[in-house]
Design an enzyme around this catalytic site. Structure first.
Site, mmCIF file in Angstrom:
data_model
loop_
_atom_site.group_PDB
_atom_site.id
_atom_site.type_symbol
_atom_site.label_atom_id
_atom_site.label_comp_id
_atom_site.label_asym_id
_atom_site.label_seq_id
_atom_site.Cartn_x
_atom_site.Cartn_y
_atom_site.Cartn_z
ATOM 1 N N GLY A 171 -6.235 1.701 -14.715
ATOM 2 C CA GLY A 171 -5.636 0.025 -14.045
ATOM 3 C C GLY A 171 -7.031 -0.180 -13.069
ATOM 4 O O GLY A 171 -7.845 -1.068 -13.232
ATOM 5 N N GLY B 229 -25.629 -26.352 -0.657
ATOM 6 C CA GLY B 229 -24.382 -26.939 -0.448
ATOM 7 C C GLY B 229 -23.748 -26.898 -1.646
ATOM 8 O O GLY B 229 -21.997 -27.107 -1.636
ATOM 9 N N GLU C 281 -4.181 -3.786 -6.915
ATOM 10 C CA GLU C 281 -4.109 -1.928 -7.655
ATOM 11 C C GLU C 281 -4.334 -1.224 -6.557
ATOM 12 O O GLU C 281 -5.280 -0.468 -6.924
ATOM 13 C CB GLU C 281 -4.969 -1.950 -9.003
ATOM 14 N N ILE D 56 4.179 -10.319 -8.328
ATOM 15 C CA ILE D 56 3.830 -9.237 -10.032
ATOM 16 C C ILE D 56 3.008 -10.098 -10.723
ATOM 17 O O ILE D 56 3.066 -11.644 -11.277
ATOM 18 C CB ILE D 56 5.377 -9.538 -11.015
ATOM 19 N N THR D 57 1.627 -9.730 -10.592
ATOM 20 C CA THR D 57 0.982 -11.090 -12.149
ATOM 21 C C THR D 57 1.535 -10.730 -12.888
ATOM 22 O O THR D 57 1.593 -9.371 -14.324
ATOM 23 C CB THR D 57 -0.450 -9.836 -12.196
ATOM 24 N N ARG E 1 -34.023 -25.141 -9.198
ATOM 25 C CA ARG E 1 -34.074 -25.914 -7.447
ATOM 26 C C ARG E 1 -34.793 -25.731 -6.926
ATOM 27 O O ARG E 1 -35.388 -25.837 -6.320
ATOM 28 C CB ARG E 1 -32.700 -24.884 -6.443
ATOM 29 N N SER F 108 0.311 -0.851 -0.190
ATOM 30 C CA SER F 108 0.306 0.261 0.008
ATOM 31 C C SER F 108 0.852 0.646 -0.641
ATOM 32 O O SER F 108 -0.102 2.556 -0.520
ATOM 33 C CB SER F 108 -1.152 -0.055 1.243
HETATM 34 N N1 CAA Z 1 -2.047 10.331 -10.583
HETATM 35 C C1 CAA Z 1 -0.262 11.283 -10.723
HETATM 36 N N2 CAA Z 1 -0.245 11.921 -9.800
HETATM 37 C C2 CAA Z 1 -0.693 11.350 -8.660
HETATM 38 C C3 CAA Z 1 -1.835 10.638 -8.733
HETATM 39 C C4 CAA Z 1 -2.201 10.308 -9.346
HETATM 40 N N3 CAA Z 1 -3.849 9.864 -9.369
HETATM 41 N N4 CAA Z 1 -1.935 11.051 -6.702
HETATM 42 C C5 CAA Z 1 -0.628 11.763 -6.178
HETATM 43 N N5 CAA Z 1 -0.389 12.509 -7.482
HETATM 44 C C6 CAA Z 1 0.973 12.971 -7.367
HETATM 45 C C7 CAA Z 1 1.228 14.043 -5.920
HETATM 46 O O1 CAA Z 1 0.424 14.708 -6.610
HETATM 47 C C8 CAA Z 1 2.571 14.169 -5.044
HETATM 48 O O2 CAA Z 1 2.909 14.705 -6.588
HETATM 49 P P1 CAA Z 1 3.984 15.903 -5.902
HETATM 50 O O3 CAA Z 1 5.300 15.048 -5.142
HETATM 51 O O4 CAA Z 1 4.459 17.141 -6.841
HETATM 52 O O5 CAA Z 1 3.000 16.524 -4.840
HETATM 53 C C9 CAA Z 1 3.191 12.799 -5.839
HETATM 54 O O6 CAA Z 1 1.728 11.912 -6.522
HETATM 55 C C10 CAA Z 1 2.982 12.001 -4.525
HETATM 56 O O7 CAA Z 1 1.422 12.298 -3.839
HETATM 57 P P2 CAA Z 1 1.025 11.647 -2.889
HETATM 58 O O8 CAA Z 1 2.391 12.270 -1.727
HETATM 59 O O9 CAA Z 1 -0.064 12.072 -1.936
HETATM 60 O O10 CAA Z 1 1.226 10.081 -2.481
HETATM 61 P P3 CAA Z 1 1.270 9.033 -1.362
HETATM 62 O O11 CAA Z 1 3.190 8.782 -1.246
HETATM 63 O O12 CAA Z 1 0.892 9.238 -0.212
HETATM 64 O O13 CAA Z 1 0.436 7.618 -1.841
HETATM 65 C C11 CAA Z 1 -1.191 6.309 -2.050
HETATM 66 C C12 CAA Z 1 -0.517 7.843 -2.347
HETATM 67 C C13 CAA Z 1 -2.781 6.863 -2.356
HETATM 68 C C14 CAA Z 1 -1.190 5.417 -0.740
HETATM 69 C C15 CAA Z 1 -0.231 5.593 -3.235
HETATM 70 O O14 CAA Z 1 0.588 5.511 -2.872
HETATM 71 C C16 CAA Z 1 -1.237 4.313 -3.525
HETATM 72 O O15 CAA Z 1 -1.919 4.382 -4.820
HETATM 73 N N6 CAA Z 1 -0.778 3.412 -2.515
HETATM 74 C C17 CAA Z 1 -1.438 1.838 -2.967
HETATM 75 C C18 CAA Z 1 -0.492 1.243 -4.048
HETATM 76 C C19 CAA Z 1 -1.649 0.666 -5.033
HETATM 77 O O16 CAA Z 1 -2.662 0.175 -5.820
HETATM 78 N N7 CAA Z 1 -0.510 -0.816 -5.788
HETATM 79 C C20 CAA Z 1 -0.417 -1.522 -6.701
HETATM 80 C C21 CAA Z 1 0.246 -2.116 -7.169
HETATM 81 S S1 CAA Z 1 0.198 -3.073 -8.914
HETATM 82 C C22 CAA Z 1 -0.881 -4.151 -8.947
HETATM 83 O O17 CAA Z 1 -1.520 -4.741 -8.112
HETATM 84 C C23 CAA Z 1 -1.157 -5.444 -9.711
HETATM 85 C C24 CAA Z 1 -1.300 -6.219 -9.598
HETATM 86 O O18 CAA Z 1 -1.027 -7.357 -9.132
HETATM 87 C C25 CAA Z 1 -2.773 -7.072 -11.124
#
Ligand code: CAA
Length: 379
Positions: A242, A340, A363, A157-158, A268, A132
């Site tokens: 995504g 069941g 995601e 990693i999917t 059923r 996260s």
């Molecule tokens: N789009 C573009 N930029 C964005 C953004 C967005 N949606 N949201 C924030 N930003 C920018 C911010 O503006 C900020 O920029 P500045 O530093 O210039 O101000 C920068 O990104 C950092 O923003 P935050 O400090 O608000 O971000 P954060 O570190 O607090 O994180 C979070 C926010 C929502 C917790 C994020 O880390 C998150 O989404 N975590 C979950 C991760 C995730 O979804 N992982 C999935 C892995 S992939 C996967 O799952 C694939 C699979 O298996 C199918």
């Protein structure tokens, strides 16, 4: 807001429905129970242009909009949630950032074969201590002459076991944390990339998921995606798109469970009549149908905004949150309707139930979606 389908939307939806029902659904249970990667299904999707739906035709894609993409993805997910996530990672998490941030050479070299479905992609953001908290990247990229050396471990990693190309996030300066995250395009078959532990999962077992270990992996500087330090924003922007895809996958899983439960309820018999004639079952089915329609509308809204070039971060998070929780609720209730038999592997609903759970996790967990939504509504 209703979203009327254009002719091209209907055609894409029908094409996906045909291949899903004829070529994928009959094998989905077997693939899932044996953990077999659905190679033949992916090849069929590739032939139909469904591995690069929103990629312009000049780069090997179908040149369609995001609305077409999520319509197709829902149909594939009704048949097989594993095939749907493989398709969604390739489209949303790999083709999309290459399309948005890639150089001309990167588009020709990597995007084109990925969109044609000749190659498969994966997205390497998560790490053992960056789930996260995706900003806490520990994978490092050290610049050495005309290349970077990447070292670190990526988790969950999917498509990892099968992928040809990976988008890998790494920091160039650990003290700068998320501000120094960059995105790199890596050939997964090259020296210095190792497939680590392959996950044994609760659901979507036909899709591959593993650790990928990078050990001083040499990446030419021309494979930097976007600019140095832009990686975290590329990751979050990519995840916005995504999440709409995972919302569509969740709607598809829920629809499959609803369709199974409603036809079972009509067949059923208990207490001398079909269980569909009991109000207790009717109310469950009515709630299922209502929640699925609401989830679909949220998914459609987010895709529509994306196509309009309007902000959609909040709407994507809402769509993913609501659709994934709907999928979990609907599949749980579908097992209940089957009684069941719902608990038996002979019937499909236990698979839908297990497959639904991951949509609340990958995601961005439901908790992360709530954080994203809260940040937007409190702005
Ligand atoms: N789009 C573009 N930029 C964005 C953004 C967005 N949606 N949201 C924030 N930003 C920018 C911010 O503006 C900020 O920029 P500045 O530093 O210039 O101000 C920068 O990104 C950092 O923003 P935050 O400090 O608000 O971000 P954060 O570190 O607090 O994180 C979070 C926010 C929502 C917790 C994020 O880390 C998150 O989404 N975590 C979950 C991760 C995730 O979804 N992982 C999935 C892995 S992939 C996967 O799952 C694939 C699979 O298996 C199918």
């Amino acid at each position: 807001m209703p979203f009327p389908l254009l002719e091209e939307h209907r055609m894409t939806q029908q094409t996906a429905r045909d291949v899903a029902q004829k070529e994928i659904a009959p094998h989905a249970s077997e693939w899932s129970h044996s953990g077999t990667f659905p190679k033949s299904a992916i090849q069929k999707l590739a032939k139909l242009g469904l591995m690069g739906v929103c990629v312009p035709e000049e780069y090997g894609g179908s040149g369609l909009d995001h609305f077409s993409y999520i319509l197709a993805l829902e149909e594939i997910a009704v048949a097989c949630a594993s095939t749907a996530v493989i398709m969604s990672v390739n489209n949303s998490l790999v083709c999309e950032p290459l399309k948005l941030f890639g150089s001309e050479t990167q588009k020709k070299t990597f995007l084109t074969p990925l969109a044609q479905g000749k190659k498969l992609g994966c997205f390497c953001l998560s790490e053992p201590n960056a789930g996260s908290d995706a900003g806490n990247q520990q994978t490092v990229a050290v610049k050495k002459g005309d290349r970077y050396l990447l070292s670190g471990t990526k988790n969950f990693i999917t498509n990892g076991p099968q992928a040809d190309f990976a988008i890998v996030f790494a920091v160039t300066d650990k003290t700068q944390k998320k501000k120094s995250v960059s995105a790199f395009i890596v050939d997964k078959h090259q020296k210095g990339v190792e497939v680590g532990k392959v996950e044994k999962k609760m659901g979507i077992q036909a899709s591959g998921c593993c650790q990928l270990i990078f050990n001083e992996t040499e990446v030419p500087i021309q494979n930097l995606l976007g600019s140095e330090g832009e990686g975290y924003k590329i990751a979050l922007r990519t995840l916005d798109g995504g999440r709409i895809g995972i919302g569509a996958q969740a709607v598809g899983i829920a629809r499959a469970a609803f369709e199974a439960a409603s036809s079972y309820a009509k067949e059923r018999h208990q207490f001398g009549k079909p269980i569909a004639e009991f109000q207790a079952i009717q109310w469950i089915l009515a709630d299922m149908a209502t929640q699925i329609e609401a989830a679909r509308l949220l998914v459609h809204q987010a895709a529509y905004l994306n196509d309009q070039g309007r902000p959609f971060t909040k709407e994507a998070a809402m769509a993913k949150l609501f659709a994934s929780e709907t999928a979990m609720k609907v599949t749980t209730d579908a097992v209940q309707v089957y009684g069941g038999y719902g608990y038996s592997k002979e019937y499909p609903v236990e698979r839908f139930f297990r497959d639904a759970k991951i949509t609340e996790i990958y995601e961005g967990t439901s908790e992360i979606q709530r954080l994203v939504i809260a940040a937007q509504v409190l702005k």
